[in-house]
Motif scaffolding. Sequence first.
Motif, PDB file in Angstrom:
ATOM      1  N   ILE A 113      -0.247 -16.990  38.608  1.00  0.00           N
ATOM      2  CA  ILE A 113       0.693 -17.845  39.337  1.00  0.00           C
ATOM      3  C   ILE A 113       0.180 -19.281  39.373  1.00  0.00           C
ATOM      4  O   ILE A 113       0.918 -20.227  39.083  1.00  0.00           O
ATOM      5  CB  ILE A 113       0.911 -17.306  40.761  1.00  0.00           C
ATOM      6  CG1 ILE A 113       1.590 -15.944  40.693  1.00  0.00           C
ATOM      7  CG2 ILE A 113       1.744 -18.279  41.590  1.00  0.00           C
ATOM      8  CD1 ILE A 113       1.615 -15.198  41.990  1.00  0.00           C
ATOM      9  N   PHE A 114      -1.113 -19.455  39.700  1.00  0.00           N
ATOM     10  CA  PHE A 114      -1.685 -20.803  39.740  1.00  0.00           C
ATOM     11  C   PHE A 114      -1.688 -21.440  38.353  1.00  0.00           C
ATOM     12  O   PHE A 114      -1.447 -22.641  38.218  1.00  0.00           O
ATOM     13  CB  PHE A 114      -3.101 -20.776  40.302  1.00  0.00           C
ATOM     14  CG  PHE A 114      -3.152 -20.459  41.775  1.00  0.00           C
ATOM     15  CD1 PHE A 114      -2.305 -21.087  42.683  1.00  0.00           C
ATOM     16  CD2 PHE A 114      -4.050 -19.539  42.265  1.00  0.00           C
ATOM     17  CE1 PHE A 114      -2.356 -20.799  44.026  1.00  0.00           C
ATOM     18  CE2 PHE A 114      -4.109 -19.248  43.611  1.00  0.00           C
ATOM     19  CZ  PHE A 114      -3.264 -19.871  44.496  1.00  0.00           C
ATOM     20  N   SER A 115      -1.935 -20.651  37.324  1.00  0.00           N
ATOM     21  CA  SER A 115      -1.926 -21.190  35.964  1.00  0.00           C
ATOM     22  C   SER A 115      -0.543 -21.693  35.570  1.00  0.00           C
ATOM     23  O   SER A 115      -0.408 -22.776  34.979  1.00  0.00           O
ATOM     24  CB  SER A 115      -2.386 -20.128  34.962  1.00  0.00           C
ATOM     25  OG  SER A 115      -3.674 -19.693  35.257  1.00  0.00           O
ATOM     26  N   ILE A 116       0.473 -20.925  35.903  1.00  0.00           N
ATOM     27  CA  ILE A 116       1.846 -21.334  35.587  1.00  0.00           C
ATOM     28  C   ILE A 116       2.213 -22.612  36.340  1.00  0.00           C
ATOM     29  O   ILE A 116       2.799 -23.533  35.770  1.00  0.00           O
ATOM     30  CB  ILE A 116       2.841 -20.196  35.907  1.00  0.00           C
ATOM     31  CG1 ILE A 116       2.629 -19.036  34.932  1.00  0.00           C
ATOM     32  CG2 ILE A 116       4.281 -20.680  35.869  1.00  0.00           C
ATOM     33  CD1 ILE A 116       3.388 -17.780  35.289  1.00  0.00           C
ATOM     34  N   LEU A 117       1.840 -22.695  37.616  1.00  0.00           N
ATOM     35  CA  LEU A 117       2.139 -23.890  38.404  1.00  0.00           C
ATOM     36  C   LEU A 117       1.426 -25.119  37.851  1.00  0.00           C
ATOM     37  O   LEU A 117       2.006 -26.205  37.766  1.00  0.00           O
ATOM     38  CB  LEU A 117       1.745 -23.676  39.868  1.00  0.00           C
ATOM     39  CG  LEU A 117       2.618 -22.712  40.671  1.00  0.00           C
ATOM     40  CD1 LEU A 117       2.022 -22.499  42.059  1.00  0.00           C
ATOM     41  CD2 LEU A 117       4.032 -23.225  40.771  1.00  0.00           C
ATOM     42  N   ILE A 118       0.174 -24.961  37.451  1.00  0.00           N
ATOM     43  CA  ILE A 118      -0.585 -26.092  36.910  1.00  0.00           C
ATOM     44  C   ILE A 118      -0.008 -26.538  35.568  1.00  0.00           C
ATOM     45  O   ILE A 118       0.119 -27.736  35.302  1.00  0.00           O
ATOM     46  CB  ILE A 118      -2.081 -25.740  36.813  1.00  0.00           C
ATOM     47  CG1 ILE A 118      -2.671 -25.638  38.224  1.00  0.00           C
ATOM     48  CG2 ILE A 118      -2.843 -26.768  35.994  1.00  0.00           C
ATOM     49  CD1 ILE A 118      -4.076 -25.088  38.278  1.00  0.00           C
ATOM     50  N   VAL A 119       0.362 -25.594  34.719  1.00  0.00           N
ATOM     51  CA  VAL A 119       0.952 -25.948  33.422  1.00  0.00           C
ATOM     52  C   VAL A 119       2.287 -26.672  33.622  1.00  0.00           C
ATOM     53  O   VAL A 119       2.568 -27.671  32.944  1.00  0.00           O
ATOM     54  CB  VAL A 119       1.114 -24.691  32.532  1.00  0.00           C
ATOM     55  CG1 VAL A 119       2.000 -24.965  31.337  1.00  0.00           C
ATOM     56  CG2 VAL A 119      -0.242 -24.190  32.083  1.00  0.00           C
ATOM     57  N   LEU A 120       3.115 -26.187  34.547  1.00  0.00           N
ATOM     58  CA  LEU A 120       4.380 -26.875  34.840  1.00  0.00           C
ATOM     59  C   LEU A 120       4.132 -28.298  35.342  1.00  0.00           C
ATOM     60  O   LEU A 120       4.839 -29.237  34.953  1.00  0.00           O
ATOM     61  CB  LEU A 120       5.184 -26.097  35.883  1.00  0.00           C
ATOM     62  CG  LEU A 120       5.975 -24.901  35.379  1.00  0.00           C
ATOM     63  CD1 LEU A 120       6.572 -24.136  36.550  1.00  0.00           C
ATOM     64  CD2 LEU A 120       7.063 -25.342  34.434  1.00  0.00           C
ATOM     65  N   ALA A 121       3.124 -28.476  36.189  1.00  0.00           N
ATOM     66  CA  ALA A 121       2.809 -29.817  36.703  1.00  0.00           C
ATOM     67  C   ALA A 121       2.288 -30.726  35.596  1.00  0.00           C
ATOM     68  O   ALA A 121       2.619 -31.910  35.551  1.00  0.00           O
ATOM     69  CB  ALA A 121       1.797 -29.709  37.841  1.00  0.00           C
ATOM     70  N   ILE A 122       1.481 -30.187  34.686  1.00  0.00           N
ATOM     71  CA  ILE A 122       0.974 -30.985  33.561  1.00  0.00           C
ATOM     72  C   ILE A 122       2.121 -31.435  32.660  1.00  0.00           C
ATOM     73  O   ILE A 122       2.157 -32.593  32.210  1.00  0.00           O
ATOM     74  CB  ILE A 122      -0.093 -30.197  32.772  1.00  0.00           C
ATOM     75  CG1 ILE A 122      -1.373 -30.088  33.595  1.00  0.00           C
ATOM     76  CG2 ILE A 122      -0.380 -30.841  31.426  1.00  0.00           C
ATOM     77  CD1 ILE A 122      -2.419 -29.161  32.990  1.00  0.00           C
ATOM     78  N   VAL A 123       3.070 -30.553  32.402  1.00  0.00           N
ATOM     79  CA  VAL A 123       4.224 -30.909  31.571  1.00  0.00           C
ATOM     80  C   VAL A 123       5.047 -32.009  32.251  1.00  0.00           C
ATOM     81  O   VAL A 123       5.500 -32.952  31.591  1.00  0.00           O
ATOM     82  CB  VAL A 123       5.087 -29.659  31.272  1.00  0.00           C
ATOM     83  CG1 VAL A 123       6.424 -30.034  30.658  1.00  0.00           C
ATOM     84  CG2 VAL A 123       4.330 -28.710  30.360  1.00  0.00           C
ATOM     85  N   GLN A 124       5.205 -31.925  33.568  1.00  0.00           N
ATOM     86  CA  GLN A 124       5.953 -32.953  34.285  1.00  0.00           C
ATOM     87  C   GLN A 124       5.251 -34.305  34.212  1.00  0.00           C
ATOM     88  O   GLN A 124       5.899 -35.336  34.026  1.00  0.00           O
ATOM     89  CB  GLN A 124       6.138 -32.544  35.740  1.00  0.00           C
ATOM     90  CG  GLN A 124       7.098 -31.397  35.917  1.00  0.00           C
ATOM     91  CD  GLN A 124       7.240 -30.999  37.364  1.00  0.00           C
ATOM     92  OE1 GLN A 124       7.052 -31.813  38.267  1.00  0.00           O
ATOM     93  NE2 GLN A 124       7.591 -29.753  37.607  1.00  0.00           N
ATOM     94  N   VAL A 125       3.921 -34.315  34.353  1.00  0.00           N
ATOM     95  CA  VAL A 125       3.165 -35.565  34.254  1.00  0.00           C
ATOM     96  C   VAL A 125       3.271 -36.122  32.839  1.00  0.00           C
ATOM     97  O   VAL A 125       3.446 -37.330  32.643  1.00  0.00           O
ATOM     98  CB  VAL A 125       1.690 -35.351  34.665  1.00  0.00           C
ATOM     99  CG1 VAL A 125       0.836 -36.557  34.313  1.00  0.00           C
ATOM    100  CG2 VAL A 125       1.601 -35.062  36.145  1.00  0.00           C
ATOM    101  N   TRP A 126       3.199 -35.257  31.831  1.00  0.00           N
ATOM    102  CA  TRP A 126       3.328 -35.705  30.444  1.00  0.00           C
ATOM    103  C   TRP A 126       4.685 -36.366  30.214  1.00  0.00           C
ATOM    104  O   TRP A 126       4.777 -37.411  29.573  1.00  0.00           O
ATOM    105  CB  TRP A 126       3.124 -34.536  29.484  1.00  0.00           C
ATOM    106  CG  TRP A 126       3.396 -34.894  28.064  1.00  0.00           C
ATOM    107  CD1 TRP A 126       2.612 -35.634  27.240  1.00  0.00           C
ATOM    108  CD2 TRP A 126       4.556 -34.544  27.302  1.00  0.00           C
ATOM    109  NE1 TRP A 126       3.205 -35.763  26.013  1.00  0.00           N
ATOM    110  CE2 TRP A 126       4.397 -35.102  26.023  1.00  0.00           C
ATOM    111  CE3 TRP A 126       5.701 -33.807  27.589  1.00  0.00           C
ATOM    112  CZ2 TRP A 126       5.350 -34.950  25.027  1.00  0.00           C
ATOM    113  CZ3 TRP A 126       6.645 -33.652  26.595  1.00  0.00           C
ATOM    114  CH2 TRP A 126       6.459 -34.217  25.325  1.00  0.00           C
ATOM    115  N   ILE A 127       5.735 -35.769  30.752  1.00  0.00           N
ATOM    116  CA  ILE A 127       7.069 -36.348  30.599  1.00  0.00           C
ATOM    117  C   ILE A 127       7.156 -37.688  31.328  1.00  0.00           C
ATOM    118  O   ILE A 127       7.708 -38.661  30.799  1.00  0.00           O
ATOM    119  CB  ILE A 127       8.148 -35.363  31.105  1.00  0.00           C
ATOM    120  CG1 ILE A 127       8.231 -34.155  30.174  1.00  0.00           C
ATOM    121  CG2 ILE A 127       9.507 -36.043  31.222  1.00  0.00           C
ATOM    122  CD1 ILE A 127       9.111 -33.038  30.683  1.00  0.00           C
ATOM    123  N   ALA A 128       6.601 -37.771  32.518  1.00  0.00           N
ATOM    124  CA  ALA A 128       6.700 -39.000  33.312  1.00  0.00           C
ATOM    125  C   ALA A 128       5.967 -40.167  32.658  1.00  0.00           C
ATOM    126  O   ALA A 128       6.401 -41.315  32.777  1.00  0.00           O
ATOM    127  CB  ALA A 128       6.144 -38.760  34.717  1.00  0.00           C
TER     128      ALA A 128
END
Length: 147
Positions: A113-128
């Motif tokens: 669960i934590f891995s999925i949340l961190i990966v989603l946050a990294i993708v959002q930062v990459w997009i931003a």
Amino acid sequence: METNNTANNTATPTKVSMPKRLIALLTFLVIISVSGLLAKQGVLFSILTLFMVLAIIGRQKAALIMLRVYTSLQLAIVSILPVVLYDPENLAASGPSNFAIGSFKAQVPDWIIFSILIVLAIVQVWIAFNRKVSLYFNREVNLNIMR
């Protein structure tokens, strides 16, 4: 003659369409915000996120700054979450987390669960912080979002 043509080309504003990755991020943020409003959890946070989405659609320079701060803080909070929630005395008693979504029931370990949340946050930062996304916003507009 060549310099006049290039000067005329740069003088006309080019219309940049919204990048697909930004559309995907905004769709994700809207879905998360609406689900938060429907569940009546984090209502103020959901409303502020929806206002940020509207500012992003309006191509405001302030919206780009808000998006970058929002995603960076989200990544920082999600990354520190496993450390904050770590409790060595309770490891044996706590098993995998149980999820029930409709008729689907599963037991998922916390590290997934934590891995999925961190990966989603990294993708959002990459997009931003992506160059195509930053080109979408109006740089000439000042930080007055009421304009």
